[in-house]
Design an enzyme around this catalytic site. Structure first.
Site, PDB file in Angstrom:
ATOM      1  CB  SER A 239      -0.898   0.006   1.239  1.00  7.63           C
ATOM      2  OG  SER A 239      -0.117   0.325   2.369  1.00  7.63           O
ATOM      3  CE  LYS A 240      -2.325   6.870  -2.029  1.00  5.65           C
ATOM      4  NZ  LYS A 240      -3.337   7.807  -1.611  1.00  5.65           N
ATOM      5  NE  ARG A 241       0.265   0.540   5.881  1.00  9.54           N
ATOM      6  CZ  ARG A 241       0.935  -0.583   6.003  1.00  9.54           C
ATOM      7  NH1 ARG A 241       2.063  -0.628   6.653  1.00  9.54           N
ATOM      8  NH2 ARG A 241       0.464  -1.710   5.481  1.00  9.54           N
ATOM      9  N   GLY A 243       5.594   3.247   0.295  1.00  8.62           N
ATOM     10  CA  GLY A 243       6.265   4.124  -0.669  1.00  8.62           C
ATOM     11  C   GLY A 243       5.535   4.093  -1.988  1.00  8.62           C
TER      12      GLY A 243
END
Ligand code: GLU
Length: 471
Positions: A239-241, A243
């Protein structure tokens, strides 16, 4: 074998790594068997779907070179078709109108939760002639068989059996008439002649529902292959977490599309232990049997390694076209294409990304802002003064200005001062590039050019003189 695959993203966000891999597998499978690859935008969620997301998906696919043979189709342009299918299913008794109020469904769900049962519709309106009496605007539910089971032969998972008693009568049209995901997918897959559904295994629980609808429509089942998810290094779904997950962000960070494709094909699929695949090898070898059964782990280091392999080997014209925008972004004038190519060639083995390549190439264009402080301190010492001064004088008239001749000159000066080549090359490198890392010294001098070499050496000598005076 007749092959039609599809990629049906919902345009509610960017094209992320996971969807790009799904698109790639479908594309490769179609290419391998000379089939058709269909692009379909599942934009029925009008609140969350945007034209901007559509554009980003199309751009991402174009950048990756995933060309489609049909589409893009837009589900919002096919509402009449879904409505006609829904009406037919109702007419045939394979679907029915459900008038249950939101309140009733809420109470039902809460009771089921309290009883620790799976929340599901209880079939209240299924065979209830009085259902319409409530006057609520109806939804349409699919009449799911209550007995028996669905057996799915999945290309990745093997045989998966789901008891029909696990399923409930799903809504296929909302009260405003708009169709739901499971209906639109099935109608489209049937209308578009899809033979192979290769998609993320987060959709596996939809598959038995879709098969029931397919059967109600009298259509043949496609082959299913549900591919495992992609996790980050921490074992959690990517996920966006973690990067960058948007494909275009990888472009902006200086990855080559060929490298990203090569990385993605190996992320969950293998062919022996081969890591690097030419496009022809990818399409020649890709098969569903090679898809892994367990989740893949995204590894940026490996992606960087593959990118570096492609930077080294890509034909120059292609590499230049991909690199040029990054040079421009670094403020470099790329109008002299031959010069740009010479610099790129000198940097091929020295950069993991095109952004890094462009950054490292700054000294070869325009003026040098300043010496790297640490490098200057370490290498521009009083002892380097005399050889650099000699060299500067000789460079004024050096002819020809070729790497070979420059190499011979630097060696000659080193010998005259009884220095090893490195003892003069490093100060010289810092003097003409500002940093302690650059291509070989002869190539570096050649690329920096006479005028800038002299100017920068003057600056370096002034720096050294100031240090000598201060000592
Ligand atoms: N629109 C769905 C998604 O983006 C695709 C589902 C499918 O492949 O059937 O997840």
């Amino acid at each position: 074998m007749n092959v039609v695959t599809r990629f049906p993203p919902s345009p509610t966000g960017y094209l992320h790594i996971g969807s790009a891999r799904t698109a790639l597998y479908n594309w490769l499978f179609a290419r391998r068997y000379g089939g058709h690859f269909v692009l379909r935008l599942e934009d029925t969620d009008r609140e969350r779907s945007t034209q901007q997301a559509v554009d980003v998906i199309l751009k991402g696919m174009a950048w990756l070179g995933l060309d489609y043979d049909e589409g893009p189709y837009y589900q919002t342009q096919r509402f009449d078709r879904y409505a006609a299918v829904t009406a037919k299913l109702v007419e045939e008794g394979k679907a029915y109108r459900c008038y249950c109020s939101r309140e009733r469904l809420k109470v039902l769900r809460e009771a089921q939760m309290v009883a620790k049962e799976k929340p599901r519709y209880d079939g209240h309106c299924r065979d209830n002639p009085d259902a319409a009496a409530s006057g609520n605007p109806p939804v349409v539910r699919f009449r799911t068989p209550q007995e028996g089971a669905i057996e799915i032969t999945d290309g990745v998972r093997g045989t998966v059996t789901i008891q029909n008693s696990e399923l409930d009568d799903l809504i296929i049209a909302r009260s405003d008439g708009s169709p739901t995901y499971n209906l639109t997918v099935v109608v489209d897959d049937v209308d578009m002649g899809v033979t192979h559904v290769i998609r993320g295994d987060d959709h596996l629980n939809n598959t038995p529902r879709q098969i029931h609808i397919l059967e109600a429509l009298g259509a043949a089942r496609p082959v299913y292959a549900h591919i495992p998810m992609i996790n980050g290094a921490d074992g959690k779904k990517l996920s966006k977490r973690h990067g960058a997950v948007s494909v275009l962000q990888y472009r902006d960070e200086g990855f080559l599309p060929q490298a990203l494709l090569n990385y993605l094909v190996r992320l969950g699929w293998s062919h022996g232990d081969q890591e690097i695949f030419t496009p022809a090898e990818m399409t020649g070898y890709f098969d569903i049997e090679g898809v892994h059964q367990s989740a893949a782990t995204f590894d940026r280091e490996k992606l960087l390694w593959i990118n570096q392999q492609y930077i080294q080997t890509l034909p120059m014209a292609e590499l230049r076209d991909h690199a040029a925008p990054h040079f421009v972004a670094a403020g470099i004038d790329t109008s002299d294409s031959a010069r740009l190519e010479t610099v790129i060639d000198a940097q091929r083995t020295r950069a993991n990304t095109l952004v890094e390549m462009a950054e490292k190439s700054r000294p070869f264009f325009g003026e040098l802002d300043a010496f790297d402080e640490g490098a200057a301190k370490k290498h521009l010492r009083p002892i380097a003064g005399p050889p650099l001064r000699d060299l500067r004088k000789r460079l004024e008239t050096q002819d020809p200005w070729t790497p070979e001749a420059l190499h011979a000159l630097v060696e000659e000066i080193a010998a005259a001062h009884e220095l090893k080549l490195g003892k003069i090359a490093q100060p010289l490198r810092v003097a003409v590039t500002g940093s302690a890392a650059s291509p070989s010294i002869d190539v570096t001098l050649h690329l920096v050019g006479r005028e800038q070499c002299l100017k920068r050496l003057d600056k370096a000598l002034a720096y050294i003189d100031a240090r000598t005076a201060a000592a």
